[in-house]
Design a protein around this motif. Structure first.
Motif, short mmCIF file in Angstrom:
data_model
loop_
_atom_site.label_atom_id
_atom_site.label_comp_id
_atom_site.label_asym_id
_atom_site.label_seq_id
_atom_site.Cartn_x
_atom_site.Cartn_y
_atom_site.Cartn_z
N GLY A 147 5.70 2.28 5.60
CA GLY A 147 5.66 0.85 6.06
C GLY A 147 7.17 0.49 5.91
N LEU A 148 7.81 0.54 4.86
CA LEU A 148 8.96 0.17 4.54
C LEU A 148 10.05 0.71 5.33
N GLU A 149 10.02 1.77 6.03
CA GLU A 149 11.00 2.54 6.91
C GLU A 149 10.82 1.60 8.11
N LYS A 150 9.40 1.15 8.51
CA LYS A 150 9.31 0.47 9.89
C LYS A 150 9.84 -0.74 9.83
N LYS A 165 2.97 -0.82 11.24
CA LYS A 165 2.89 -0.30 9.81
C LYS A 165 2.66 -1.36 8.90
N THR A 166 1.92 -2.34 9.25
CA THR A 166 1.64 -3.61 8.31
C THR A 166 0.12 -3.64 8.45
N VAL A 167 -0.55 -3.95 7.13
CA VAL A 167 -1.95 -4.14 7.33
C VAL A 167 -2.43 -5.71 7.38
N SER A 168 -2.79 -5.84 8.50
CA SER A 168 -3.21 -7.39 9.04
C SER A 168 -4.67 -7.39 9.26
N PHE A 169 -5.30 -8.49 8.84
CA PHE A 169 -6.54 -8.51 8.94
C PHE A 169 -7.13 -10.07 8.63
N VAL A 170 -8.35 -10.13 9.35
CA VAL A 170 -9.30 -11.30 9.31
C VAL A 170 -10.49 -10.86 8.08
N PRO A 171 -10.36 -11.25 6.78
CA PRO A 171 -11.01 -10.86 5.94
C PRO A 171 -12.69 -11.51 5.98
N PRO A 172 -13.66 -10.39 5.63
CA PRO A 172 -14.78 -10.81 5.61
C PRO A 172 -14.92 -11.78 4.44
N ASP A 173 -15.72 -12.80 4.21
CA ASP A 173 -16.17 -13.65 3.14
C ASP A 173 -16.73 -12.96 1.94
N HIS A 195 -11.21 -0.87 6.25
CA HIS A 195 -12.37 -1.66 6.53
C HIS A 195 -12.26 -2.04 7.87
N GLN A 196 -13.38 -2.08 8.48
CA GLN A 196 -13.30 -2.60 10.12
C GLN A 196 -12.41 -3.94 10.48
N CYS A 197 -12.31 -4.55 9.29
CA CYS A 197 -11.45 -5.85 9.71
C CYS A 197 -10.00 -5.59 9.83
N VAL A 198 -9.36 -4.37 9.60
CA VAL A 198 -8.00 -4.29 9.84
C VAL A 198 -7.61 -3.92 11.23
N ASN A 199 -6.50 -4.82 11.51
CA ASN A 199 -6.00 -4.36 12.99
C ASN A 199 -5.49 -3.14 13.09
N LEU A 200 -5.89 -2.23 13.61
CA LEU A 200 -5.41 -0.78 13.75
C LEU A 200 -4.26 -0.85 14.63
N THR A 201 -4.46 -1.50 15.67
CA THR A 201 -3.31 -1.71 16.75
C THR A 201 -2.03 -2.06 16.32
N ARG A 202 -2.18 -3.12 15.44
CA ARG A 202 -0.81 -3.67 14.78
C ARG A 202 -0.38 -2.60 13.68
N PHE A 203 -1.24 -1.90 13.04
CA PHE A 203 -0.87 -1.03 11.72
C PHE A 203 -0.25 0.23 12.57
N ASN A 204 -0.68 0.69 13.68
CA ASN A 204 0.03 1.81 14.35
C ASN A 204 1.39 1.34 14.90
N ALA A 205 1.51 0.08 15.12
CA ALA A 205 2.80 -0.18 15.92
C ALA A 205 3.98 -0.80 14.91
#
Length: 438
Positions: A228-231, A266-274, A254-264
């Motif tokens: 992630g730091l290298e990216k 390397k950051t963990v972006s998500f809309v969290p469950p309550d 977790h299923q809430c993590v945006n895997l497309t954004r993570f692959n591009a």
């Protein structure tokens, strides 16, 4: 291949059909007779949960006093089938007030049929989230009299929740104080030789979150992982200055993590469950910071005496401390008497487990404690085999310390209303299989 169920049956312990649903026409309606005759009556229910009879496979699981049987006629995914059963039972329990047994099924025939039509389509599993299904299947089940859980009110905008991209969070959430709690919990697994060399060492960790946020927030989590730091340095066209980096292995999200954004990125972006959920799991195999080093010395003085000396050193920072430290030192079964001297904590002999248990309530960092014990043994003519020394085992918890070195660099919360949030981050390292040969 995903699960393609032809039929599902709910049976009681006598083999009577409580409820069933046929999803395909490739099996006959009397398939349950084959299950009852070849499996239930032959007392082979406990041998294997998957049985092949003719051209059909029977995948079954017992929940309370009910057997749930899935019939498939093709080479289906068995793990997917059992995952479906577990989540379906959790769904039924949420409607029935926490109970799932023969009485609950008999009292909720109509509701179960409606749910079976929603959670499986032509044999393929669909949405099994209780939070989403309760938005448009508002019929309440007959609850157990022992359940005090109140009935949840339906929330509007059900169509958006079912068909939208965020199925794990409903709209309209409002909190007076918007807070995010993030816990990094790690377990250290160690096998060390009697000479102090590390034979096996790894860390398994998980990131737990508890979110009380209004609206539909978008969160972004930054860790000091190497990739992630290298990216990030490539995107910003300048070198990273975040200090130590680590390599994460076997990461699951977790299923809430945006895997497309993570692959591009390397950051963990998500809309969290309550509420509370597990964001990710990981494993570390290199660069592990061991919280404790144990130096044991065991001398056998003839056949009737032993001397045990154990020195425990805390390697973590001097401002930190470990809680609930337990050192289990094995002794022979023929132990008759023990005497101890400890610099801190208390020690006692446990005859049931054949070990000396040394407990230290609070262990400061950059310190060491020692235990000396004299063990008297009972001589036996029948016992001629040499004593095989089991490893010393440790238990502990070290708050605000991670054996992997994982750190949260940032946790950003963005929501269209622009409210301010309070973020709380905690670290804790526990003992997994922490063993030292002696």
């Amino acid at each position: 291949m995903p699960l393609a169920a032809s039929a599902i049956y709910f049976l009681n312990l006598r083999g009577d059909v409580l409820i069933n649903r046929l999803y395909r026409d490739d099996v006959g309606g009397n398939m349950v007779d084959a299950f009852r005759m070849h499996i239930m009556q032959t007392k082979e229910l406990g041998t294997c949960p998957v049985r092949q009879i003719g051209d059909c496979s029977f995948l079954y699981m017992r929940i309370s006093n009910v057997y749930i049987v899935i019939v498939v006629s093709s080479n289906a995914n068995v793990a997917c089938a059992f995952k479906f059963v577990v989540e379906a039972v959790a769904l039924f329990k949420s409607y029935f007030g926490g109970a799932f047994d023969e009485d609950a099924i008999r009292n909720n025939f109509v509701l179960i049929y409606e749910l079976l039509d929603e959670i499986m389509d032509f044999g393929y599993p669909q949405n099994l989230s209780p939070e989403i299904l309760k938005l448009y299947i508002t019929q309440g089940g007959v609850r157990s009299p022992f359940s005090s859980k109140p009935s949840e009110k339906p929330v509007p905008n059900a169509t958006l929740q079912v068909t939208g991209a965020v199925g794990w969070r409903r709209e309209g959430l409002v909190y007076k104080k918007n807070e995010v709690f993030l816990d990094i919990v790690e377990s250290v697994n160690l096998l060390m030789s009697s000479k102090g060399s590390v034979l096996r060492c790894d860390v398994t960790g998980k990131i737990l979150m508890k979110c009380f946020l209004s609206g539909m927030p978008d969160l972004k989590l930054g860790l000091n992982d190497k990739i992630g730091l290298e990216k990030e340095s490539q995107i910003k066209s300048r070198p990273s200055k975040s200090g130590k980096t680590i390599e994460l292995d076997d990461v699951t999200f977790h299923q809430c993590v945006n895997l497309t954004r993570f692959n591009a990125e390397k950051t963990v972006s998500f809309v969290p469950p309550d509420g509370e959920f597990e964001l990710m799991k990981y494993r570390i195999t290199e660069g592990v910071n061991l919280p404790f080093r144990v130096l044991p010395t065991i001398k056998e003085l003839g056949r009737t005496r032993m001397e045990v000396n154990v020195k425990v050193k805390s390697v973590f920072g001097g401002k930190m401390f470990a809680l609930g430290v337990v050192v289990k030192v094995p002794v022979p079964k023929q132990t008759a008497k023990t005497s101890f001297q400890v610099t801190s904590g208390r020690a006692k002999y446990n005859a049931a487990t054949d070990c000396i248990i040394w407990k230290i309530r609070k262990f400061p960092g950059q310190t060491e404690s020692t235990m000396s014990a004299e063990v008297e043994l009972i001589t036996s003519m029948a016992e001629k085999k040499p004593w095989t020394r089991p490893p010393i085992q440790m238990e502990f918890q070290v708050p605000m310390f991670t054996a992997s070195g994982l750190r949260v660099r940032f946790l950003k919360v963005w929501e269209k209303s622009g409210y301010s949030t309070v973020e709380w981050v905690r670290y804790i390292t526990k003992a997994g299989s922490y063993e030292i040969r002696c």
